[in-house]
Write a protein that holds these residues in place. Sequence first.
Motif, mmCIF file in Angstrom:
data_model
loop_
_atom_site.group_PDB
_atom_site.id
_atom_site.type_symbol
_atom_site.label_atom_id
_atom_site.label_comp_id
_atom_site.label_asym_id
_atom_site.label_seq_id
_atom_site.Cartn_x
_atom_site.Cartn_y
_atom_site.Cartn_z
ATOM 1 N N GLU A 22 0.823 -1.212 0.000
ATOM 2 C CA GLU A 22 0.000 0.000 0.000
ATOM 3 C C GLU A 22 0.857 1.263 0.000
ATOM 4 N N LEU A 23 1.946 1.263 0.753
ATOM 5 C CA LEU A 23 2.800 2.447 0.784
ATOM 6 C C LEU A 23 3.408 2.732 -0.584
ATOM 7 N N ARG A 25 2.330 1.729 -3.501
ATOM 8 C CA ARG A 25 1.253 2.122 -4.430
ATOM 9 C C ARG A 25 0.906 3.590 -4.287
ATOM 10 N N LYS A 26 1.116 4.136 -3.085
ATOM 11 C CA LYS A 26 0.761 5.527 -2.816
ATOM 12 C C LYS A 26 1.971 6.452 -2.907
ATOM 13 N N GLY A 27 3.058 5.949 -3.491
ATOM 14 C CA GLY A 27 4.191 6.804 -3.778
ATOM 15 C C GLY A 27 5.199 6.968 -2.660
ATOM 16 N N ILE A 28 5.150 6.114 -1.648
ATOM 17 C CA ILE A 28 6.091 6.209 -0.536
ATOM 18 C C ILE A 28 7.198 5.176 -0.713
ATOM 19 N N ARG A 480 -4.902 -0.243 6.268
ATOM 20 C CA ARG A 480 -5.459 1.002 6.814
ATOM 21 C C ARG A 480 -4.362 1.867 7.438
ATOM 22 N N ASP A 483 -2.255 3.364 4.679
ATOM 23 C CA ASP A 483 -2.979 4.429 3.984
ATOM 24 C C ASP A 483 -2.866 5.743 4.757
ATOM 25 N N ARG A 484 -3.074 5.679 6.072
ATOM 26 C CA ARG A 484 -2.974 6.881 6.894
ATOM 27 C C ARG A 484 -1.525 7.396 6.921
ATOM 28 N N ALA A 486 0.814 7.008 4.654
ATOM 29 C CA ALA A 486 1.133 7.587 3.342
ATOM 30 C C ALA A 486 0.573 9.002 3.212
ATOM 31 N N ARG A 487 -0.654 9.198 3.673
ATOM 32 C CA ARG A 487 -1.258 10.532 3.592
ATOM 33 C C ARG A 487 -0.460 11.531 4.423
ATOM 34 N N ARG A 490 2.957 12.256 2.686
ATOM 35 C CA ARG A 490 2.821 13.080 1.483
ATOM 36 C C ARG A 490 2.575 14.548 1.854
#
Length: 492
Positions: A22-23, A25-28, A480, A483-484, A486-487, A490
């Motif tokens: 997930e990280l 995938r979210k650009g981390i 989950r 996801d938090r 990564a946000r 960013r």
Amino acid sequence: MNDDRRVVVIGSGPAGAMAAYELVRKGIPVTMLETGEDIQRGALVRIAGRNLYRHLPPMTKATGFVVTGDPETNLEYNYALGGLSNQWTGAVPRFCTEDFTAGERVHEKYRWPVTYNDLAPFYEIAERVMEVTADPSDVPSLPAGYCDYQQQLPEDWLSVRRAALKHGQGFTTMPLADGPPFLLLRRGTSFNSYSKLLAKLPREPAFKLITRAHALRLEWDGKKKKAVAAIYCDRQTMAQNRISASAFVVACGPLNSSKLLFSSECCDHPNGMGNGAGLLGKYLHDHPREWWAVDVDTPLTSLSPPAYLTRLPHASSDPLLASSWTLGAFGTVGKIKSRFGQKTNYFGVQIFGTMVPEEKHYVRLARDDKDEFGFPALEVHLSFDENVLANVIKAREHLLQLMQDAGHRGTVREIVPQLFPGTAKHYGGAARMHVSPKFGVTDGSNRLHEIPNVLVVDASCFTTGAEKNPTLTVMALAARAADRLARDLRAM
């Protein structure tokens, strides 16, 4: 890509792999440390939706542990890419709404800081990478999830479903990460967290995997007031290395994650990271498990995939004491019959029970014993109380009565005694989640209350243990939390 956002993920089992996936995938950018090296080889042949042959690789007894609870405690582990997903059965039931709240009837410390609705979208993220076979309908205490392949119970088992509903229970196909109907694999499981998640990550600087890298401790910076590096041992050279990062996702397994945090002691955290309230390692729990076979007086279709009988309703059960039943083909002949949809007069049963997590069950650093790296070994102190064992025996009697109510009188064959910790390999709770640091090591986002840039995402974080297989919920929590994280990264 801003490397200042790099996250170190420790462990490639289902929790760590899901978080890393997930990280990235979210650009981390992610660096993963894995103490093992290769995927353990097995074999799986699946034809027309049935497993014709499965060979699981052997497990080894873990070193670096001292048992002071039940002397029979099983501590087998798998230090390899994919962790225990090299051996698991693939069962992926969702927890239900009440599983997260029912513990409050005992004490507020048993209420999870997340709800079913919080996890529902992340359950689906995990299910979509696992190729699940299931019945797509809700049943009591088991919400339906996303499935790629649908499978209903055989017609002659519907009488058992009707009898179960009278007790407020569901009876359905066990949700399984079994993969497509036709498979030929050189591993024992369809879903392996390395093969299905990590191997799919793009070959770019966003993801780096370091194998034979055994995490020893996290390094604290007293000025920055956060963890700044992971210290690991290269198992090939035995040299210690240091890797810095903005955040650290701990997914070493339900026992070893606590060990890593205990070993990360420093001036500001003399008892280990996350242990300011003295809760780290406490409230350890596991599933008591029992296997046996039943002979029935009327033949029934041999079950493949297995069937799942859900717990009795929360409202009519003692808080945090429940059981679930998995019914499937038993013995060589029974398995052959299941592959061809034939009928049989016997089937196998697995029961998972639960226990109320208490402070008296714990892990902590051993006083005298050392592990292979010279760090203190981990003391494991867990046993099943009489009420926990009695609950499993009650579950045995309940199933026989339910089968009789459905018109299928059954007789239990000899029971193989397995009622000691570790046979299910479902340890949890030693770095438990809670909204309050008074009752939890981690918060509702899996972060250490005291050190928010350190997350614990494996079953260590479980507030309580439901009677269900934990892997899907572990992966949903990890997704989950990632996801938090990564946000937040960013937004830096």
